[in-house]
Design a protein around this motif. Structure first.
Motif, PDB file in Angstrom:
ATOM      1  N   GLN A 237      -9.426  -7.134 -11.096  1.00 29.78           N
ATOM      2  CA  GLN A 237      -8.482  -6.859  -9.936  1.00 29.78           C
ATOM      3  C   GLN A 237      -9.340  -6.186  -8.808  1.00 29.78           C
ATOM      4  OE1 GLN A 237      -5.437  -7.537  -9.968  1.00 29.78           O
ATOM      5  NE2 GLN A 237      -4.610  -7.453 -12.098  1.00 29.78           N
TER       6      GLN A 237
ATOM      7  N   ASN B  90      -8.011  -5.226  -4.750  1.00 31.58           N
ATOM      8  CA  ASN B  90      -7.425  -3.798  -4.431  1.00 31.58           C
ATOM      9  C   ASN B  90      -8.289  -2.628  -4.946  1.00 31.58           C
ATOM     10  OD1 ASN B  90      -5.828  -1.296  -3.965  1.00 31.58           O
ATOM     11  ND2 ASN B  90      -3.871  -3.082  -4.367  1.00 31.58           N
TER      12      ASN B  90
ATOM     13  N   VAL C 280      -7.022  -2.227   0.187  1.00 39.14           N
ATOM     14  CA  VAL C 280      -6.079  -1.390  -0.478  1.00 39.14           C
ATOM     15  C   VAL C 280      -4.785  -1.936   0.316  1.00 39.14           C
ATOM     16  CG1 VAL C 280      -5.143   0.952  -0.634  1.00 39.14           C
ATOM     17  CG2 VAL C 280      -7.679   0.619  -0.727  1.00 39.14           C
ATOM     18  N   GLY C 281      -3.797  -1.946  -0.973  1.00 37.89           N
ATOM     19  CA  GLY C 281      -2.471  -2.567  -0.631  1.00 37.89           C
ATOM     20  C   GLY C 281      -1.777  -2.273  -1.697  1.00 37.89           C
TER      21      GLY C 281
ATOM     22  N   VAL D 160      -0.193  -2.936  -5.193  1.00 30.93           N
ATOM     23  CA  VAL D 160      -0.860  -3.065  -6.520  1.00 30.93           C
ATOM     24  C   VAL D 160      -0.423  -3.925  -7.426  1.00 30.93           C
ATOM     25  CG1 VAL D 160      -2.184  -1.620  -8.636  1.00 30.93           C
ATOM     26  CG2 VAL D 160      -1.784  -0.640  -6.453  1.00 30.93           C
TER      27      VAL D 160
ATOM     28  N   THR E  72       3.597  -6.834  -9.231  1.00 29.55           N
ATOM     29  CA  THR E  72       3.075  -6.132  -8.165  1.00 29.55           C
ATOM     30  C   THR E  72       3.893  -4.867  -7.666  1.00 29.55           C
ATOM     31  OG1 THR E  72       2.015  -8.291  -7.545  1.00 29.55           O
ATOM     32  CG2 THR E  72       2.340  -6.496  -5.561  1.00 29.55           C
TER      33      THR E  72
ATOM     34  N   LEU F 139       2.121   0.505  -2.943  1.00 32.99           N
ATOM     35  CA  LEU F 139       0.890   1.235  -3.007  1.00 32.99           C
ATOM     36  C   LEU F 139       1.077   2.924  -3.389  1.00 32.99           C
ATOM     37  CD1 LEU F 139      -1.873   1.787  -2.611  1.00 32.99           C
ATOM     38  CD2 LEU F 139      -1.528   2.180  -0.113  1.00 32.99           C
TER      39      LEU F 139
END
Length: 276
Positions: free
Chosen positions: A60, A64, A148-149, A151, A158, A161
């Motif tokens: 992952q 992220n 980053v965004g 998760v 999903t 964040l």
């Protein structure tokens, strides 16, 4: 009580050795993040595949940077964080006894319970600080090195964040609880000797032995009762729905170990002759 606790905090956090331990815990997430960035891992999608929790975290990461925190915590739980806690816990009483300062802290017999409570409180605080340093440094490094965004959890769901960061907070607190239980074990061992290095070594031997036994299939029945068995169960927070039964069993295990070894430390310390 507050003055005593504050004084003990200053003593523990003011030692160069302990500051060096905290610095090491901060460096490791950076090293891990840079190494993984140079290795350029490729995202493998959202499903928690069959490669195990650690492999799922690595899969992952490229998608992220938040997952660098989970990688750092799971990696440092193998040895680094236990060493940090073992050093402070093992030195808590044995160090004072070895230096000959313990007798001066115990002006009256009733002071023993208070002293032990303060020592344990400082151990828990130090472990909490070390754990949050790992999470904070890994989060910043992950944000700097990877996207980053939203998760994608190990279950494939999903979340936003902020939701992911909230889960990260709970994961950090869970690991800190595991270290608090280890701190209670270290405190108990520390009351049994005047040699801090012996207490520290004993705690680390117990950790390593627990991890080895937990990985022997023939001894799987003993696994749930080992102090390290539930340490990595925080991955339950990274699934939908959250496996609360596993989390509660882990927290119960930590509480039982803290209570048992805390009681042993109290019984040992309050009856020991430390005035000679």
């Amino acid at each position: 009580m507050y003055r005593f606790f504050a004084s003990e905090l200053r003593l523990v956090f003011g030692r160069r050795r302990n500051l060096l331990l905290l610095a090491v815990t901060a460096v490791f997430p950076l090293v891990i993040g840079i190494a993984l960035r140079l290795a350029a891992p490729h995202p493998q999608g959202g499903g928690g595949g069959g490669g195990g929790t650690g492999a799922a975290f690595f899969d992952q990461l490229a998608g992220n940077g938040v997952f660098l925190t989970f990688i750092a915590l799971s990696s440092l739980l193998i040895l680094v964080l236990p060493v940090v806690v073992a050093v402070v816990a093992g030195d808590s009483v044995a160090g004072e006894a070895g230096y000959g300062t313990l007798r001066y802290l115990l002006a009256v017999p009733a002071g023993r319970t208070r002293l032990l409570a303060v020592k344990f409180g400082v151990i828990v605080t130090f472990g909490l600080c070390a754990t949050f340093i790992v999470s904070a440094v890994a989060l910043v490094a992950g944000a700097a090195l990877f996207p980053v965004g939203p998760v994608t959890l190990l279950s494939g769901t999903t979340v936003s964040l902020p939701d992911g960061l909230l889960r990260l907070l709970f994961v950090t607190l869970y690991v800190a609880a595991a270290m608090a239980a280890l701190g209670a074990i270290g405190l108990a061992v520390s009351t049994m000797t005047e040699h801090a290095i012996g207490a520290i070594a004993t705690v680390m031997i117990l950790v390593v032995a627990s991890e080895v036994v937990d990985n022997v299939p023939q001894l799987a029945a003993a696994g749930p009762y080992l102090p390290t068995h539930w340490w990595l169960s925080f991955d339950s927070l990274l699934r939908v729905p959250v496996d609360t039964s596993t989390l509660l069993r882990g927290l119960l295990s930590f509480a039982v170990y803290a209570l048992l070894f805390g009681s042993f430390a109290w019984a040992r310390f309050t009856s020991a002759d430390v005035t000679s």
